[in-house]
Design a protein around this motif. Structure first.
Motif, PDB file in Angstrom:
ATOM      1  N   TRP A  38       1.046  -1.168   0.101  1.00 41.79           N
ATOM      2  CA  TRP A  38       0.076  -0.034   0.194  1.00 41.79           C
ATOM      3  C   TRP A  38       0.794   1.271   0.027  1.00 41.79           C
ATOM      4  N   ILE A  39       1.922   1.287   0.485  1.00 37.24           N
ATOM      5  CA  ILE A  39       2.769   2.292   0.652  1.00 37.24           C
ATOM      6  C   ILE A  39       3.463   2.798  -0.529  1.00 37.24           C
ATOM      7  N   LEU A  40       3.867   1.756  -1.229  1.00 33.32           N
ATOM      8  CA  LEU A  40       4.471   1.735  -2.561  1.00 33.32           C
ATOM      9  C   LEU A  40       3.413   2.068  -3.915  1.00 33.32           C
ATOM     10  N   LEU A  41       2.280   1.851  -3.458  1.00 33.66           N
ATOM     11  CA  LEU A  41       1.137   2.233  -4.360  1.00 33.66           C
ATOM     12  C   LEU A  41       0.915   3.713  -4.210  1.00 33.66           C
ATOM     13  N   ALA A  42       0.909   4.040  -2.804  1.00 31.18           N
ATOM     14  CA  ALA A  42       0.585   5.495  -2.419  1.00 31.18           C
ATOM     15  C   ALA A  42       1.685   6.540  -3.118  1.00 31.18           C
ATOM     16  N   VAL A  43       2.867   5.955  -2.844  1.00 33.09           N
ATOM     17  CA  VAL A  43       4.158   6.817  -3.365  1.00 33.09           C
ATOM     18  C   VAL A  43       3.912   7.058  -4.809  1.00 33.09           C
ATOM     19  N   PHE A  44       3.617   5.913  -5.639  1.00 29.76           N
ATOM     20  CA  PHE A  44       3.519   5.994  -7.236  1.00 29.76           C
ATOM     21  C   PHE A  44       2.255   6.859  -7.459  1.00 29.76           C
ATOM     22  N   ALA A  45       1.110   6.806  -6.871  1.00 34.74           N
ATOM     23  CA  ALA A  45      -0.104   7.375  -7.197  1.00 34.74           C
ATOM     24  C   ALA A  45       0.223   9.013  -6.924  1.00 34.74           C
ATOM     25  N   PHE A  46       1.183   9.275  -5.993  1.00 32.41           N
ATOM     26  CA  PHE A  46       1.529  10.709  -5.814  1.00 32.41           C
ATOM     27  C   PHE A  46       2.193  11.049  -6.877  1.00 32.41           C
ATOM     28  N   TRP A  47       3.150  10.256  -7.335  1.00 30.98           N
ATOM     29  CA  TRP A  47       4.013  10.825  -8.598  1.00 30.98           C
ATOM     30  C   TRP A  47       3.027  11.072  -9.632  1.00 30.98           C
ATOM     31  N   ILE A  48       2.355  10.080  -9.813  1.00 29.14           N
ATOM     32  CA  ILE A  48       1.634  10.190 -11.201  1.00 29.14           C
ATOM     33  C   ILE A  48       0.543  11.610 -11.040  1.00 29.14           C
ATOM     34  N   VAL A  49       0.208  11.710  -9.965  1.00 29.05           N
ATOM     35  CA  VAL A  49      -0.578  13.153  -9.607  1.00 29.05           C
ATOM     36  C   VAL A  49       0.128  14.207 -10.032  1.00 29.05           C
ATOM     37  N   THR A  50       1.286  14.244  -9.422  1.00 23.05           N
ATOM     38  CA  THR A  50       2.324  15.325  -9.770  1.00 23.05           C
ATOM     39  C   THR A  50       2.551  15.655 -11.186  1.00 23.05           C
TER      40      THR A  50
END
Length: 81
Positions: A38-50
């Motif tokens: 879940w942490i990895l998915l959250a980090v990559f979701a944040f990157w995609i949003v940026t």
């Protein structure tokens, strides 16, 4: 004014995309390591949003000739890279 060119996709984004593919293929394991997954998915979701927000910002700058970061006539425009 010293304006750097705005880039829609950078070398760092390419590295992040490659890491995302590796993580999705080999590291996500919700049964044994759910928290890490879940942490990895959250980090990559944040990157995609940026990345998406950066592209929206660049589009607004390019459409507004009064914006301070809008390229002036005679300047090289690398925003389409």
């Amino acid at each position: 004014m010293n304006n750097k060119s705005l880039k829609r996709w950078t070398f760092l984004d390419t590295i992040n995309a490659a890491l995302l593919i590796v993580v999705v293929l080999f590291m996500l394991d919700f049964q044994n390591n759910a928290t890490v997954s879940w942490i990895l998915l959250a980090v990559f979701a944040f990157w995609i949003v940026t990345v998406i927000l950066r592209n929206i910002f660049i589009t607004r700058v390019m459409k507004d000739p009064n914006h301070p970061m809008h390229p002036q006539p005679g300047e090289k425009n690398n925003a389409k890279d």
